[in-house]
Write an enzyme that holds these catalytic residues in place. Sequence first.
Site, short mmCIF file in Angstrom:
data_model
loop_
_atom_site.label_atom_id
_atom_site.label_comp_id
_atom_site.label_asym_id
_atom_site.label_seq_id
_atom_site.Cartn_x
_atom_site.Cartn_y
_atom_site.Cartn_z
N GLN A 179 0.79 -1.41 -0.10
CA GLN A 179 0.08 -0.23 0.06
C GLN A 179 0.86 1.30 0.15
O GLN A 179 0.35 2.35 -0.30
CB GLN A 179 -1.00 0.04 1.23
CG GLN A 179 -1.66 -1.13 1.09
CD GLN A 179 -2.81 -1.34 2.32
OE1 GLN A 179 -2.67 -1.72 3.22
NE2 GLN A 179 -4.06 -0.38 2.20
N HIS A 199 -2.24 -5.25 -12.67
CA HIS A 199 -1.94 -4.97 -14.19
C HIS A 199 -2.71 -5.75 -14.90
O HIS A 199 -2.86 -5.36 -16.29
CB HIS A 199 -0.38 -5.62 -14.24
CG HIS A 199 0.65 -4.68 -13.25
ND1 HIS A 199 1.87 -5.28 -12.93
CD2 HIS A 199 0.33 -3.57 -12.78
CE1 HIS A 199 2.54 -4.15 -12.32
NE2 HIS A 199 1.54 -3.32 -12.23
N ASP A 235 1.97 0.65 -8.21
CA ASP A 235 3.48 0.38 -8.83
C ASP A 235 4.23 1.59 -7.99
O ASP A 235 5.69 1.33 -7.89
CB ASP A 235 3.27 1.01 -10.37
CG ASP A 235 2.78 -0.18 -10.92
OD1 ASP A 235 2.40 -1.50 -10.38
OD2 ASP A 235 2.70 -0.29 -12.25
N HIS A 246 1.02 -9.31 4.44
CA HIS A 246 0.02 -8.51 4.38
C HIS A 246 -0.52 -8.30 2.79
O HIS A 246 -0.72 -7.46 2.00
CB HIS A 246 0.27 -7.04 4.62
CG HIS A 246 -1.06 -6.05 5.06
ND1 HIS A 246 -0.96 -5.52 6.33
CD2 HIS A 246 -2.21 -5.83 4.48
CE1 HIS A 246 -2.39 -4.96 6.42
NE2 HIS A 246 -2.73 -4.91 5.45
N ASN A 279 -1.92 -10.98 7.96
CA ASN A 279 -2.80 -9.87 8.18
C ASN A 279 -4.36 -10.25 7.83
O ASN A 279 -4.47 -10.61 6.76
CB ASN A 279 -2.55 -8.71 7.55
CG ASN A 279 -3.47 -7.42 7.74
OD1 ASN A 279 -3.77 -6.97 8.87
ND2 ASN A 279 -4.43 -6.99 6.45
N GLU A 280 -5.40 -10.27 8.76
CA GLU A 280 -6.64 -10.32 8.26
C GLU A 280 -6.99 -11.74 7.42
O GLU A 280 -7.66 -11.31 6.35
CB GLU A 280 -7.20 -9.22 7.81
CG GLU A 280 -7.04 -7.93 8.73
CD GLU A 280 -7.76 -6.58 8.09
OE1 GLU A 280 -8.42 -6.76 6.95
OE2 GLU A 280 -7.99 -5.68 8.72
N ASN A 317 -7.77 -6.17 14.63
CA ASN A 317 -8.18 -4.88 13.52
C ASN A 317 -9.81 -4.73 13.50
O ASN A 317 -10.33 -5.94 13.46
CB ASN A 317 -7.78 -5.34 12.23
CG ASN A 317 -6.47 -5.01 11.89
OD1 ASN A 317 -5.53 -4.91 12.77
ND2 ASN A 317 -5.92 -5.27 10.67
N TYR A 360 -13.13 -1.84 12.71
CA TYR A 360 -13.49 -0.57 12.12
C TYR A 360 -15.07 0.05 12.53
O TYR A 360 -15.32 1.04 12.59
CB TYR A 360 -13.24 -0.58 10.59
CG TYR A 360 -11.93 -0.44 10.21
CD1 TYR A 360 -11.36 0.72 10.18
CD2 TYR A 360 -11.02 -1.58 10.08
CE1 TYR A 360 -9.80 0.80 9.80
CE2 TYR A 360 -9.81 -1.56 9.84
CZ TYR A 360 -9.03 -0.35 9.61
OH TYR A 360 -7.80 -0.07 9.33
N GLU A 409 -5.13 -2.34 14.42
CA GLU A 409 -5.72 -1.36 13.31
C GLU A 409 -6.96 -0.89 13.75
O GLU A 409 -7.71 -1.53 13.93
CB GLU A 409 -5.99 -1.95 11.87
CG GLU A 409 -4.73 -1.96 11.04
CD GLU A 409 -5.32 -2.73 9.47
OE1 GLU A 409 -6.28 -2.30 9.08
OE2 GLU A 409 -4.46 -3.24 9.09
#
Length: 495
Positions: free
Chosen positions: A40, A60, A73, A143, A187-188, A328, A330, A398
């Site tokens: 990221q 891509h 990228d 991740h 991760n997750e 994590n 939200y 997170e």
Amino acid sequence: MYRTFVLFLLISSTYCDSSTLNNHHFPKNFKLGAATAAYQIEGGWNEDGKGVHMWDWYTHTFPEKIKFNYTADVACDSYHKWEEDVKLLKNLGVSHYRMSISWSRILPNGTANNINLKGVEYYLNIFKALKEANIEPMVTLYHWDLPIYFHEMGGWYNPLLAKYFGEYARVCYKYFGEYVKTWITINEPQSTCLGGYAEGTKAPGYIHMGEGLYQCAYVHLLAHASAYHIYDKEFREAQQGRISIVIDSGWAEPASDSDSDVSAAQVERDFVLGIYANPIYNGDWPQAVIDNVAQRSYLEGFPKSRLPQLTQEEIDFINGTSDFFCLNTYSTNYITSGNKVNESIGDPSYYLDKGTSSFVDPSWPSDVQWVHLVPWGFRKLLKYVYEHFNHPEIFVTENGWADLTGQLNDTNRITYISEYLSALLDAHYEDGVNVTGYTVWSLLDNFEWTNGYTQKLGLVQVDFQSENRTRTPKDSFKWYQGVIEKRCLVEECIE
Ligand code: GBH
């Protein structure tokens, strides 16, 4: 003094009603930090010997699957601007920085026979700079950037991945263990398994609603456990660190007090959170998952349950492979029952196995459809995790607010984080939950997967139009800096 006070009143009245915030200090060793992830922010997707991974390939090959055909990228160009990132962290005053290592930067093919020393050096430089700045690295091994070679072998459907992931983890412990004392394997898994391997809304885009999520969860658990055991047996004694996995979940609140809503919410938690956490913290899948999938598989005419059955050996291999609980989270949903377990037999589906339906209260503040300001849901989630998974130490890895504007005066972000931190203090001081850290997602605006650069979660704005990827701290950066300094959410705190 007077000026500071007036300023404080001004800030707090603009941002939120601070009188309702918890007025305790953060506990003595409580950690406040910020997070990012390799794909990221880094860019440098084909530089210095890095191999191709699944998200390089996905963005891509299927540009139409990402908003405005964006790729990462270049992203925040942190492959070149990491020193600036460390300076921002130092300035922010964080105790820890959660970041991830890109597997294919270290092992271009994914396999441990070919180590890319340029990649090793990139991360070593960051770890050394963090050490210098007195910031503890909290490092995620995976991740979501799976080396393309393993993707071609079926990715997270293929149990062989457990072995290869363990070998990759060993390389990381060996090269980085001197600096890294807190490891996160993965991760997750729930985001990956639901989005990538069941619904097909994330890389690699596989749509297999019947078995996909379960097989993916199974392989994740094996991979995590193998990386854990390697650390435990070969490195722990010498390196004295600790290791866990990040599990993500919102809070599932029953839509009413009715028995059916209360039990639907419990089933929802079992299928979203328990399916990953229960094997690690209690042993085996949650009973509701075992029962529902078996019953529907039978009615659908399958010879065996679509849920891979764990052998006793596998249960023992997975159980207890975590030194603390990384969470994590939200948002919150209301849950009510949908289909019964013997209804709508036809296409095999994770959703029908679960048999719940969810909705949000339209009055809950939100800028994007997946994050709502519901601090009481966060408090309930912390208590639930503490009570259902063996009273683990909980570390929030997170949490944060997404908006679409990326504006510098990010009042909503300040409100959200302050109210969530306040709920966390309530959980600690009033509910007795052992929660020891909090990590804002994210330090920087960054590549939000299929949302590209359209959703912003950073404390720092990044100008993706400028070649320089100019970084500008938002109001939330300054506010969080103040919280870290005072270790308190209001003007004056009690112990
Ligand atoms: C986390 O996932 C990830 O670990 C992190 O990499 C990511 O940047 C962060 O959240 C923020 O998204 O707009 O309807 O397409 C949390 C789970 C799943 C939340 C996908 C955002 C997008 C919903 N994420 N979801 S939508």
